[in-house]
Design a protein around this motif. Sequence first.
Motif, PDB file in Angstrom:
ATOM      1  N   ASN A 219       9.894  15.426   3.345  1.00  0.00           N
ATOM      2  CA  ASN A 219       9.357  14.945   4.619  1.00  0.00           C
ATOM      3  C   ASN A 219       8.106  14.094   4.400  1.00  0.00           C
ATOM      4  N   GLY A 220       8.267  13.051   3.618  1.00  0.00           N
ATOM      5  CA  GLY A 220       7.140  12.169   3.310  1.00  0.00           C
ATOM      6  C   GLY A 220       7.255  10.796   3.928  1.00  0.00           C
ATOM      7  N   ALA A 221       8.028  10.650   4.999  1.00  0.00           N
ATOM      8  CA  ALA A 221       8.295   9.332   5.566  1.00  0.00           C
ATOM      9  C   ALA A 221       7.029   8.600   6.007  1.00  0.00           C
ATOM     10  N   GLU A 222       6.012   9.344   6.419  1.00  0.00           N
ATOM     11  CA  GLU A 222       4.795   8.706   6.936  1.00  0.00           C
ATOM     12  C   GLU A 222       4.041   7.943   5.857  1.00  0.00           C
ATOM     13  N   THR A 223       3.978   8.486   4.660  1.00  0.00           N
ATOM     14  CA  THR A 223       3.153   7.879   3.609  1.00  0.00           C
ATOM     15  C   THR A 223       3.961   7.157   2.542  1.00  0.00           C
ATOM     16  N   LEU A 224       5.269   7.333   2.522  1.00  0.00           N
ATOM     17  CA  LEU A 224       6.088   6.720   1.474  1.00  0.00           C
ATOM     18  C   LEU A 224       6.001   5.192   1.408  1.00  0.00           C
ATOM     19  N   PRO A 225       5.956   4.459   2.533  1.00  0.00           N
ATOM     20  CA  PRO A 225       5.978   3.004   2.425  1.00  0.00           C
ATOM     21  C   PRO A 225       4.876   2.433   1.533  1.00  0.00           C
ATOM     22  N   ALA A 226       3.635   2.931   1.651  1.00  0.00           N
ATOM     23  CA  ALA A 226       2.538   2.413   0.828  1.00  0.00           C
ATOM     24  C   ALA A 226       2.756   2.750  -0.638  1.00  0.00           C
ATOM     25  N   MET A 227       3.247   3.955  -0.912  1.00  0.00           N
ATOM     26  CA  MET A 227       3.524   4.336  -2.289  1.00  0.00           C
ATOM     27  C   MET A 227       4.605   3.451  -2.892  1.00  0.00           C
ATOM     28  N   LEU A 228       5.700   3.261  -2.151  1.00  0.00           N
ATOM     29  CA  LEU A 228       6.810   2.458  -2.652  1.00  0.00           C
ATOM     30  C   LEU A 228       6.380   1.016  -2.896  1.00  0.00           C
ATOM     31  N   GLN A 229       5.557   0.473  -1.999  1.00  0.00           N
ATOM     32  CA  GLN A 229       5.100  -0.903  -2.172  1.00  0.00           C
ATOM     33  C   GLN A 229       4.251  -1.040  -3.428  1.00  0.00           C
ATOM     34  N   SER A 230       3.392  -0.052  -3.685  1.00  0.00           N
ATOM     35  CA  SER A 230       2.544  -0.126  -4.874  1.00  0.00           C
ATOM     36  C   SER A 230       3.373  -0.043  -6.147  1.00  0.00           C
ATOM     37  N   LEU A 231       4.480   0.688  -6.102  1.00  0.00           N
ATOM     38  CA  LEU A 231       5.342   0.796  -7.273  1.00  0.00           C
ATOM     39  C   LEU A 231       6.153  -0.483  -7.476  1.00  0.00           C
TER      40      LEU A 231
END
Length: 251
Positions: free
Chosen positions: A11-23
């Motif tokens: 249940n990490g949908a809120e913060t995943l976008p920034a993490m994925l973009q950095s990767l």
Amino acid sequence: MKISVVTAVKNGAETLPAMLQSLKAQSHTNVEHVVQDGRSTDGTLAMLEAQGHKQMALRSSADAGLYDAINQGIGRASGDVIGLLHADDQLAGPDVLAKVASALDNPSIDGVYGDLQYVSRDDPSLVIRHWKAGPYSTAHLKRGWMPPHPTLYLRREVFERAGLYDVSFRIAGDYEAMLRFLTAGRVKLGYIPHVMVQMKMGGVSNRSFAHMIRKSREDYRAIRRHGVGGVGTLVAKNLSKLPQFLGQRQV
């Protein structure tokens, strides 16, 4: 050099976008993103399938807690080097993994770590705590020192000879594993003197007073298990965090 980045998430949908973009922004392209999902119900899986890394290995299954999920992810990783990146974290620049690969061109070291910033959950530009780790010395362990775990990247062979995360620890499994790697595992680490990861405040270890007490108990168990001190080491470990809060500003 192939780097496997392991993410254990539920249940990490809120913060995943920034993490994925950095990767996805990393200049080092030989990267595998191993995602171990704990059967999320908030749209995490759909987000990963739509926005995930092009070299993503995604699995959703039940687990026995965070460290079991991490172990499952490491077990599926195929890289020469393995590091972790949680849903609340992000790599601090596009050259972080390039720095890891460059440092590990040195065959005399088993892994690397760098500096860590804790940022406000509501305003990621606001740095709350800056953890400048400094070079490693075995003498530091008795003073409560440890490398910032979110910045740690290790050769696959470290896990093969020193083991994975001990799932009997619920909060401090990372600290126990690092002590094991650095004592019985005789791991040699290199230091990258740059901020490698930005981590949002409010993680499980400081979520409540009860969690903080449990973490301290688990820290003490790890300290005693690996013979790096006693109560004094635990006190020093906690006090060493205080200077990290001084003089922070927006970035």
